[in-house]
Design a protein around this motif. Structure first.
Motif, PDB file in Angstrom:
ATOM      1  N   LEU A 107       0.837  -1.203   0.000  1.00 43.35           N
ATOM      2  CA  LEU A 107       0.000   0.000   0.000  1.00 43.35           C
ATOM      3  C   LEU A 107       0.872   1.252   0.000  1.00 43.35           C
ATOM      4  CD1 LEU A 107      -2.881  -0.914   2.477  1.00 43.35           C
ATOM      5  CD2 LEU A 107      -2.949  -0.844  -0.021  1.00 43.35           C
ATOM      6  N   VAL A 108       2.012   1.199   0.663  1.00 44.39           N
ATOM      7  CA  VAL A 108       2.942   2.327   0.636  1.00 44.39           C
ATOM      8  C   VAL A 108       3.473   2.539  -0.785  1.00 44.39           C
ATOM      9  CG1 VAL A 108       5.199   3.140   1.430  1.00 44.39           C
ATOM     10  CG2 VAL A 108       3.605   2.110   3.051  1.00 44.39           C
ATOM     11  N   VAL A 109       3.842   1.453  -1.462  1.00 41.64           N
ATOM     12  CA  VAL A 109       4.331   1.553  -2.835  1.00 41.64           C
ATOM     13  C   VAL A 109       3.266   2.149  -3.747  1.00 41.64           C
ATOM     14  CG1 VAL A 109       5.155   0.242  -4.830  1.00 41.64           C
ATOM     15  CG2 VAL A 109       5.969  -0.328  -2.549  1.00 41.64           C
ATOM     16  N   ILE A 110       2.027   1.706  -3.585  1.00 40.84           N
ATOM     17  CA  ILE A 110       0.935   2.250  -4.396  1.00 40.84           C
ATOM     18  C   ILE A 110       0.766   3.734  -4.140  1.00 40.84           C
ATOM     19  CG2 ILE A 110      -1.569   2.181  -4.709  1.00 40.84           C
ATOM     20  CD1 ILE A 110      -1.453  -0.833  -4.275  1.00 40.84           C
ATOM     21  N   SER A 111       0.864   4.145  -2.896  1.00 43.16           N
ATOM     22  CA  SER A 111       0.732   5.572  -2.559  1.00 43.16           C
ATOM     23  C   SER A 111       1.863   6.386  -3.176  1.00 43.16           C
ATOM     24  CB  SER A 111       0.726   5.743  -1.036  1.00 43.16           C
ATOM     25  OG  SER A 111      -0.337   5.030  -0.451  1.00 43.16           O
ATOM     26  N   LEU A 112       3.085   5.870  -3.119  1.00 43.74           N
ATOM     27  CA  LEU A 112       4.224   6.577  -3.720  1.00 43.74           C
ATOM     28  C   LEU A 112       4.066   6.671  -5.237  1.00 43.74           C
ATOM     29  CD1 LEU A 112       7.145   4.996  -1.656  1.00 43.74           C
ATOM     30  CD2 LEU A 112       6.319   7.362  -1.509  1.00 43.74           C
ATOM     31  N   ASP A 113       3.537   5.611  -5.840  1.00 41.66           N
ATOM     32  CA  ASP A 113       3.302   5.644  -7.286  1.00 41.66           C
ATOM     33  C   ASP A 113       2.263   6.691  -7.650  1.00 41.66           C
ATOM     34  OD1 ASP A 113       3.219   4.363 -10.107  1.00 41.66           O
ATOM     35  OD2 ASP A 113       1.133   4.279  -9.427  1.00 41.66           O
ATOM     36  N   ARG A 114       1.183   6.774  -6.884  1.00 44.36           N
ATOM     37  CA  ARG A 114       0.147   7.773  -7.173  1.00 44.36           C
ATOM     38  C   ARG A 114       0.680   9.191  -6.972  1.00 44.36           C
ATOM     39  NH1 ARG A 114      -2.376   6.868 -10.791  1.00 44.36           N
ATOM     40  NH2 ARG A 114      -0.563   5.551 -11.098  1.00 44.36           N
ATOM     41  N   ILE A 150       0.816  11.993 -10.078  1.00 43.03           N
ATOM     42  CA  ILE A 150       0.093  13.263 -10.032  1.00 43.03           C
ATOM     43  C   ILE A 150       1.054  14.446 -10.049  1.00 43.03           C
ATOM     44  CG2 ILE A 150      -1.506  14.668  -8.697  1.00 43.03           C
ATOM     45  CD1 ILE A 150      -2.770  12.215  -9.975  1.00 43.03           C
ATOM     46  N   LEU A 151       2.138  14.355  -9.273  1.00 41.96           N
ATOM     47  CA  LEU A 151       3.069  15.476  -9.177  1.00 41.96           C
ATOM     48  C   LEU A 151       4.016  15.569 -10.368  1.00 41.96           C
ATOM     49  CD1 LEU A 151       1.936  15.448  -6.272  1.00 41.96           C
ATOM     50  CD2 LEU A 151       4.236  15.967  -5.455  1.00 41.96           C
ATOM     51  N   ILE A 205      -0.648  15.127  -2.675  1.00 43.40           N
ATOM     52  CA  ILE A 205      -1.519  15.046  -3.849  1.00 43.40           C
ATOM     53  C   ILE A 205      -2.668  16.042  -3.738  1.00 43.40           C
ATOM     54  CG2 ILE A 205      -3.188  13.559  -5.025  1.00 43.40           C
ATOM     55  CD1 ILE A 205      -1.305  11.210  -4.445  1.00 43.40           C
ATOM     56  N   LEU A 206      -3.311  16.068  -2.568  1.00 45.73           N
ATOM     57  CA  LEU A 206      -4.428  16.999  -2.371  1.00 45.73           C
ATOM     58  C   LEU A 206      -3.975  18.444  -2.487  1.00 45.73           C
ATOM     59  CD1 LEU A 206      -6.326  15.243   0.560  1.00 45.73           C
ATOM     60  CD2 LEU A 206      -6.987  15.330  -1.848  1.00 45.73           C
ATOM     61  N   LEU A 207      -2.802  18.744  -1.944  1.00 41.50           N
ATOM     62  CA  LEU A 207      -2.267  20.104  -2.055  1.00 41.50           C
ATOM     63  C   LEU A 207      -1.998  20.463  -3.508  1.00 41.50           C
ATOM     64  CD1 LEU A 207      -1.198  22.672  -0.716  1.00 41.50           C
ATOM     65  CD2 LEU A 207       1.034  21.531  -0.493  1.00 41.50           C
ATOM     66  N   HIS A 208      -1.451  19.512  -4.260  1.00 39.02           N
ATOM     67  CA  HIS A 208      -1.173  19.754  -5.676  1.00 39.02           C
ATOM     68  C   HIS A 208      -2.464  19.999  -6.458  1.00 39.02           C
ATOM     69  CE1 HIS A 208       0.978  19.399  -9.503  1.00 39.02           C
ATOM     70  NE2 HIS A 208       0.005  18.592  -9.911  1.00 39.02           N
ATOM     71  N   ILE A 209      -3.483  19.180  -6.197  1.00 39.73           N
ATOM     72  CA  ILE A 209      -4.765  19.363  -6.888  1.00 39.73           C
ATOM     73  C   ILE A 209      -5.378  20.710  -6.539  1.00 39.73           C
ATOM     74  CG2 ILE A 209      -7.126  18.484  -7.047  1.00 39.73           C
ATOM     75  CD1 ILE A 209      -6.010  15.682  -6.731  1.00 39.73           C
ATOM     76  N   HIS A 210      -5.276  21.102  -5.265  1.00 36.73           N
ATOM     77  CA  HIS A 210      -5.797  22.404  -4.850  1.00 36.73           C
ATOM     78  C   HIS A 210      -5.070  23.535  -5.575  1.00 36.73           C
ATOM     79  CE1 HIS A 210      -7.473  25.506  -2.303  1.00 36.73           C
ATOM     80  NE2 HIS A 210      -6.252  25.902  -1.951  1.00 36.73           N
ATOM     81  N   PRO A 256      -6.117  14.264 -15.819  1.00 38.85           N
ATOM     82  CA  PRO A 256      -6.839  13.316 -16.678  1.00 38.85           C
ATOM     83  C   PRO A 256      -7.792  12.427 -15.886  1.00 38.85           C
ATOM     84  CG  PRO A 256      -4.542  13.431 -17.314  1.00 38.85           C
ATOM     85  CD  PRO A 256      -4.672  14.245 -16.067  1.00 38.85           C
ATOM     86  N   LYS A 257      -8.911  12.094 -16.511  1.00 33.64           N
ATOM     87  CA  LYS A 257      -9.949  11.332 -15.812  1.00 33.64           C
ATOM     88  C   LYS A 257      -9.465   9.953 -15.384  1.00 33.64           C
ATOM     89  CE  LYS A 257     -13.953  13.569 -17.947  1.00 33.64           C
ATOM     90  NZ  LYS A 257     -15.172  13.373 -18.790  1.00 33.64           N
ATOM     91  N   ALA A 258      -8.708   9.266 -16.244  1.00 29.52           N
ATOM     92  CA  ALA A 258      -8.237   7.924 -15.902  1.00 29.52           C
ATOM     93  C   ALA A 258      -7.331   7.972 -14.683  1.00 29.52           C
ATOM     94  CB  ALA A 258      -7.496   7.308 -17.080  1.00 29.52           C
ATOM     95  N   ARG A 259      -6.449   8.987 -14.645  1.00 24.30           N
ATOM     96  CA  ARG A 259      -5.551   9.104 -13.508  1.00 24.30           C
ATOM     97  C   ARG A 259      -6.323   9.454 -12.238  1.00 24.30           C
ATOM     98  NH1 ARG A 259      -1.641  13.459 -14.640  1.00 24.30           N
ATOM     99  NH2 ARG A 259      -1.147  12.183 -16.440  1.00 24.30           N
ATOM    100  N   MET A 260      -7.317  10.307 -12.358  1.00 23.49           N
ATOM    101  CA  MET A 260      -8.135  10.655 -11.196  1.00 23.49           C
ATOM    102  C   MET A 260      -8.917   9.452 -10.692  1.00 23.49           C
ATOM    103  SD  MET A 260      -9.178  12.755  -8.957  1.00 23.49           S
ATOM    104  CE  MET A 260      -8.716  14.404  -9.495  1.00 23.49           C
TER     105      MET A 260
END
Length: 377
Positions: A138-145, A149-150, A235-240, A262-266
């Motif tokens: 789950l940590v790896v998935i979070s780092l990938d996301r 995004i960034l 991620i949330l800060l970047h989107i904001h 992009p919608k797929a990434r979101m």
């Protein structure tokens, strides 16, 4: 408890009916036999075994279906850097399903340990290995996301980067679980016919046992939680910030006039956020009760037994949540399940879809034909 969060109360050498009970202060001494009573398969433990069996069946079927879909089915159309992540998540959940759940159910039913010293060490090692792997992936998935995004234009290196992170996650899980092979052993209580798999006598002082427990609590829960929280906060800060630039007329990295990303990434981002939240929600009460026990061992006498059982079963519910969440956000997985059910009902062979149909079929988490679109997931 002894680092894997489901070890017995060594003062009575009972089975893991209090799954998060660490050894009390006399763990390095011989267990007292004056007031010792043989443990039993209580009603609360019976309910726990029944609930664990139901979760086992559901988790086994759903995670095997997820693994088959990503490995051989329509899930093969996932972006190349996402597919290893989902395969690893399914494998980690299957390890939890086929190691942790059967071990817990059987141990509660047999009350004492009948597997011998070698099996005691091996199963306790595999149990902690599975729990670490589940958290670290789950940590790896979070780092990938976070990186997707960034740094959305750096998609070419995502595949190799994720493979390196997954290798590190599995290796760390293996190393951190290795001490279980040393501290656990099969112990026979003198004067009575009772054998248990325990850490009894492996630590010279109480503080050593507590330090060992706290180290694994930190590696299993605290560190993954902090890393995942940091990733999604960024991620949330970047989107904001993107929204603010959009309002100021500086919109960029958009597929349409209304998309910030992009919608797929979101869509993938939303799925991973829900998966991480399910991990936090399911396991936090379990770990908090364990910490309470470490500092106040007498709490087991004032809290009902069914609470300990319920929190462990609730933690295992996380293993069932991941394929459900993945299926909710992934039409291709639902299509694979529907095709499997159709074949089961009809009894006829249904050939898989051709690559052309797959490429134009379900959207969302599937690869787009163009490399630029694939990078957006």
């Amino acid at each position: 408890m002894s680092a894997d969060w489901s070890i017995l109360k060594l003062s009575s050498l009972s089975p893991p009916t209090s799954s998060l009970a660490p050894p009390p202060p006399n763990t390095s001494q011989n267990p007292p036999l004056s007031d010792w009573e043989a443990p039993s398969f209580t009603r609360a433990a019976q309910v726990r075994v029944g609930a664990t069996s139901v979760l086992f069946l559901f988790a086994a079927c759903s995670n095997l279906a997820l693994l088959a879909s990503v490995w051989r089915g329509r899930g093969r159309r996932l972006a190349s850097h996402l597919r290893p992540l989902m395969l690893s998540l399914a494998l980690a959940d299957l390890m939890m399903t086929f190691v942790v759940m059967p071990l817990d159910a059987a141990w509660n039913m047999t009350v004492q340990w009948y597997g011998g010293d070698a099996l005691c060490k091996l199963l306790c090692f595999l149990k902690l290995f599975a729990m670490h792997a589940s958290a670290f992936i789950l940590v790896v998935i979070s780092l990938d996301r976070q990186h997707a995004i960034l740094h959305p234009l750096d998609a070419l290196s995502a595949h190799c980067r994720n493979r390196r992170m997954l290798l590190l996650a599995w290796t760390l899980s293996l190393l951190l679980a290795s001490p279980q092979l040393l501290v656990f052993r099969s112990i026979r209580v003198e004067g009575v016919d009772f054998v248990q798999c325990a850490t009894h006598g492996s630590f010279r002082a109480r503080w050593q046992e507590t330090l060992y427990n706290m180290f694994h609590f930190t590696s299993l829960f605290v560190v993954p939680l902090l890393v995942m929280s940091c990733c999604y906060s960024r991620i949330l800060l970047h989107i904001h910030q993107q929204h603010l630039r959009n309002k100021a007329g500086e919109s960029y990295l958009r597929r349409s006039g209304t998309d910030v990303i992009p919608k797929a990434r979101m869509k993938t981002l939303k799925m991973t956020v829900v998966i991480v939240l399910s991990f936090v929600v399911c396991w936090t009460p379990y770990y908090l009760l364990g910490i309470w026990y470490w500092f106040q061992p007498d709490m087991l006498r004032v809290t009902p037994e069914y609470i300990h059982h319920a929190l462990f079963v609730f933690g295992n519910l996380n293993t069932c949540c991941d394929p459900v969440i993945y299926g909710f956000y992934t039409p291709s997985f639902r299509a694979d399940l529907a095709a499997c059910c159709h074949r089961t009902r009809s009894g006829a062979h249904v050939s898989p879809r051709s690559p052309d149909r797959l490429a134009t079929g379900h959207g969302g988490l599937q690869c787009d034909p163009a490399p630029n679109n694939q990078a957006g997931v």
